[in-house]
Design a protein around this motif. Structure first.
Motif, short mmCIF file in Angstrom:
data_model
loop_
_atom_site.label_atom_id
_atom_site.label_comp_id
_atom_site.label_asym_id
_atom_site.label_seq_id
_atom_site.Cartn_x
_atom_site.Cartn_y
_atom_site.Cartn_z
N ALA A 37 13.99 18.60 6.40
CA ALA A 37 14.10 17.20 6.01
C ALA A 37 14.91 17.08 4.73
O ALA A 37 14.59 17.71 3.73
CB ALA A 37 12.71 16.59 5.82
N THR A 38 15.95 16.28 4.78
CA THR A 38 16.74 16.04 3.58
C THR A 38 16.07 15.01 2.67
O THR A 38 16.42 14.90 1.50
CB THR A 38 18.14 15.56 3.95
N SER A 39 15.12 14.25 3.22
CA SER A 39 14.36 13.29 2.43
C SER A 39 13.02 13.04 3.12
O SER A 39 12.91 13.22 4.34
CB SER A 39 15.12 11.96 2.29
N THR A 40 12.02 12.67 2.34
CA THR A 40 10.71 12.33 2.88
C THR A 40 10.36 10.93 2.42
O THR A 40 10.37 10.65 1.22
CB THR A 40 9.63 13.32 2.42
N ARG A 41 10.06 10.05 3.38
CA ARG A 41 9.85 8.64 3.10
C ARG A 41 8.38 8.26 3.21
O ARG A 41 7.60 8.90 3.92
CB ARG A 41 10.65 7.78 4.08
N ALA A 72 0.81 -1.22 0.00
CA ALA A 72 0.00 0.00 0.00
C ALA A 72 0.85 1.27 0.00
O ALA A 72 0.31 2.36 0.03
CB ALA A 72 -0.93 0.00 1.22
N GLU A 73 2.17 1.14 0.00
CA GLU A 73 3.02 2.33 0.04
C GLU A 73 2.91 3.10 -1.27
O GLU A 73 2.71 2.52 -2.34
CB GLU A 73 4.48 1.94 0.27
N SER A 74 3.06 4.44 -1.18
CA SER A 74 3.01 5.29 -2.37
C SER A 74 4.20 6.25 -2.34
O SER A 74 4.02 7.45 -2.10
CB SER A 74 1.69 6.07 -2.42
N PRO A 75 5.40 5.76 -2.54
CA PRO A 75 6.59 6.61 -2.40
C PRO A 75 6.61 7.79 -3.36
O PRO A 75 7.04 8.88 -3.00
CB PRO A 75 7.76 5.65 -2.65
N GLU A 76 6.13 7.59 -4.60
CA GLU A 76 6.16 8.69 -5.56
C GLU A 76 5.18 9.79 -5.15
O GLU A 76 5.51 10.98 -5.19
CB GLU A 76 5.81 8.18 -6.96
N ALA A 77 3.98 9.40 -4.74
CA ALA A 77 2.99 10.40 -4.32
C ALA A 77 3.46 11.15 -3.09
O ALA A 77 3.27 12.37 -2.98
CB ALA A 77 1.64 9.71 -4.05
N VAL A 78 4.08 10.44 -2.16
CA VAL A 78 4.59 11.09 -0.94
C VAL A 78 5.70 12.08 -1.30
O VAL A 78 5.73 13.21 -0.79
CB VAL A 78 5.09 10.03 0.06
N ALA A 79 6.62 11.67 -2.16
CA ALA A 79 7.72 12.56 -2.55
C ALA A 79 7.19 13.81 -3.26
O ALA A 79 7.67 14.93 -3.00
CB ALA A 79 8.70 11.80 -3.44
N ASP A 80 6.21 13.65 -4.15
CA ASP A 80 5.65 14.80 -4.85
C ASP A 80 4.95 15.74 -3.88
O ASP A 80 5.09 16.98 -3.98
CB ASP A 80 4.65 14.33 -5.92
N ALA A 81 4.18 15.18 -2.94
CA ALA A 81 3.48 16.01 -1.96
C ALA A 81 4.48 16.77 -1.08
O ALA A 81 4.27 17.95 -0.77
CB ALA A 81 2.58 15.14 -1.09
N ALA A 82 5.57 16.12 -0.72
CA ALA A 82 6.57 16.78 0.13
C ALA A 82 7.25 17.92 -0.61
O ALA A 82 7.48 19.01 -0.03
CB ALA A 82 7.61 15.75 0.59
N VAL A 85 14.74 13.35 8.57
CA VAL A 85 13.97 12.44 7.72
C VAL A 85 12.49 12.67 7.99
O VAL A 85 12.00 12.40 9.09
CB VAL A 85 14.34 10.97 8.00
N GLY A 86 11.79 13.17 6.99
CA GLY A 86 10.34 13.28 7.09
C GLY A 86 9.70 11.98 6.65
O GLY A 86 10.26 11.24 5.84
N ALA A 87 8.53 11.67 7.20
CA ALA A 87 7.88 10.41 6.85
C ALA A 87 6.37 10.55 6.95
O ALA A 87 5.85 11.17 7.88
CB ALA A 87 8.37 9.28 7.75
N LEU A 88 5.68 9.96 5.99
CA LEU A 88 4.23 9.88 6.00
C LEU A 88 3.83 8.41 5.89
O LEU A 88 4.57 7.60 5.29
CB LEU A 88 3.60 10.66 4.85
N LEU A 89 2.69 8.04 6.46
CA LEU A 89 2.20 6.67 6.44
C LEU A 89 0.94 6.61 5.58
O LEU A 89 -0.17 6.86 6.07
CB LEU A 89 1.91 6.17 7.85
N PRO A 90 1.07 6.33 4.28
CA PRO A 90 -0.06 6.42 3.35
C PRO A 90 -1.24 5.53 3.74
O PRO A 90 -2.40 5.91 3.52
CB PRO A 90 0.55 5.99 2.01
#
Length: 431
Positions: A107-111, A80-90, A198-203
């Protein structure tokens, strides 16, 4: 989750064992031999200890991780992960935030994290927060034992310590599994739990949260990405903030006290020949920690600081997305209520560390930051974070206008330079 204090959660007895003839000793009328039962219990305990990792601290974190991962594997959908959508939103959120705050991206990266990722990445911080509680609780139990019981126990006390570590680890694992299934970002409960920068979202959790909001999923994702990015800017560029928040939680935990007189009464009720008596004692509710005046001070300081952090994030994100996301106001109000009222996540944290982690004065803090920004501009508002002595106090939240007026004289000056002048003036007066 049950209502027991952290660490005191025992498994249910196996009713099937009661009727197993292999577990009875029948000389003398066929009654159960208590010493045979105790020996079997110790044998099972040895097997449990050998399977639960090599943790020797007050909490068995190996066991906690195993339990959390197992529970989450049963509930979390795969893939269920959406790394591309999370990166675009960040990226979009960072671009919008650049226009409304002087603090650069933190954040140097958002996961894109799963709930199991959240457990694994935040466990080192949980260890820092939970160790003081576990040490205080387990130490109080041993101290309450009568001297003759301590002498009789001898080397078995180390086994008792391992049992305590397993009990704490078991409850921690269950709590982290519940919390991991609810949090939306790595900073969702207001503390910097994850790795630095490190930023992180839980889709998956965000998708469940979005149900019923009547807003597009992409809009909710960008809004939460903006909140995560704003938190990361504070934690990355306000050097004292991360340490101050975690140290205040630790200070509260170290101040936990247990009614040892009640413990002494409970230990007198334990029958060594009846292991179930131990369970009954531990479930009696008398292990509830007592709140001290020092803890009240630490709690008030923590609540004020959390409110200031959440209030600043609330105002900055509102400015960043107001004209870009049609549902921004509704989402903002939903998140405000979720944080201020204390949902399942805050209740779980209360079980883990012994306090309710919620910014009770979030709206007052938002009003203060809004007033300061409107009167003195973004530079002065964000410059207040430069030093802990500059940030508003609980009294300032009661009278934000007076706080804003105090800033009027130095609104165009560097707040650090103003602070240094104040310190030099106080030093001259002392001399």
């Amino acid at each position: 989750m049950n209502d027991l204090p952290f660490g005191f959660n025992l498994p249910e007895p196996n009713d099937g064992d009661k009727n197993d003839p292999a577990k009875k000793n029948t000389p003398g009328g066929g009654q159960e031999n208590p010493f045979g039962q105790l020996g079997e219990m110790l044998s099972q305990l040895g097997q449990m200890l050998s399977q639960a990792g090599n943790s020797t601290g007050p909490v068995n974190y190996d066991l906690a991780k195993q339990i959390a991962m197992q529970r989450l594997a049963e509930t979390e959908p795969a893939g269920a992960e959406s790394p591309e959508a999370v990166a675009d939103a960040a990226r979009l959120a960072e671009l919008w935030l650049d226009a409304v705050t002087i603090l650069p991206a933190g954040a140097t990266s958002t996961r894109s994290w799963t709930a199991k990722d959240w457990v694994e990445k935040t466990l080192p911080t949980w260890q820092r927060l939970c160790d003081p509680v576990a040490r205080r609780m387990s130490g109080a139990w041993v101290d309450a034992l009568p001297s003759e019981a301590k002498e009789a126990a001898g080397p078995l006390l180390s086994m008792v310590g391992q049992m305590g570590g397993m009990a704490f680890g078991s409850q921690l694992g269950n709590a982290l599994a519940q919390l991991g299934a609810e949090v939306l970002t790595s900073t969702d409960i207001g503390l910097p739990l994850g790795p630095e920068a490190v930023g992180a979202l839980l889709p998956v959790n965000i998708s469940k949260f979005s149900e019923g909001l009547e807003r597009p999923a992409s809009e909710v994702l960008v809004f939460l990405a903006a909140r995560e990015a704003a938190h990361q800017r504070l934690f990355a560029h306000v050097p004292w903030l991360r340490q101050r928040l975690l140290a205040t939680v630790e200070e509260f935990a170290r101040g936990i006290t247990v009614d040892t007189s009640a413990l002494e009464q409970l230990t007198a009720q334990v029958d060594p020949a009846n292991p179930q008596s131990i369970e009954q004692v531990m479930q009696s509710g008398m292990f509830e920690p007592q709140t001290t005046p020092e803890q009240e001070v630490a709690l008030a300081r923590l609540e004020t600081l959390l409110a200031l952090v959440e209030g600043w994030v609330d105002v900055v994100v509102a400015d960043a997305v107001a004209d870009r996301l049609p549902g921004a106001d509704a989402l903002r109000e939903t998140l405000r209520r979720r944080r201020a009222s204390g949902g399942p996540a805050e209740q779980t944290f209360a079980t883990l560390v012994g306090l309710e982690l919620r910014p009770r004065r979030l709206r007052a803090a938002s009003a203060l930051w809004r007033l300061v920004g409107d009167k003195h501009g973004t530079d002065v508002r964000d410059g207040i974070w430069a030093h802990p002595d500059l940030v508003p106090t609980a009294e300032d939240l009661d009278d934000p206008m007076e706080f804003a007026d105090r800033l009027a004289a130095g609104a165009t000056e560097d707040p650090i330079a103003e602070l240094k002048r104040t310190e030099e003036a106080e030093r001259d007066e002392d001399e």
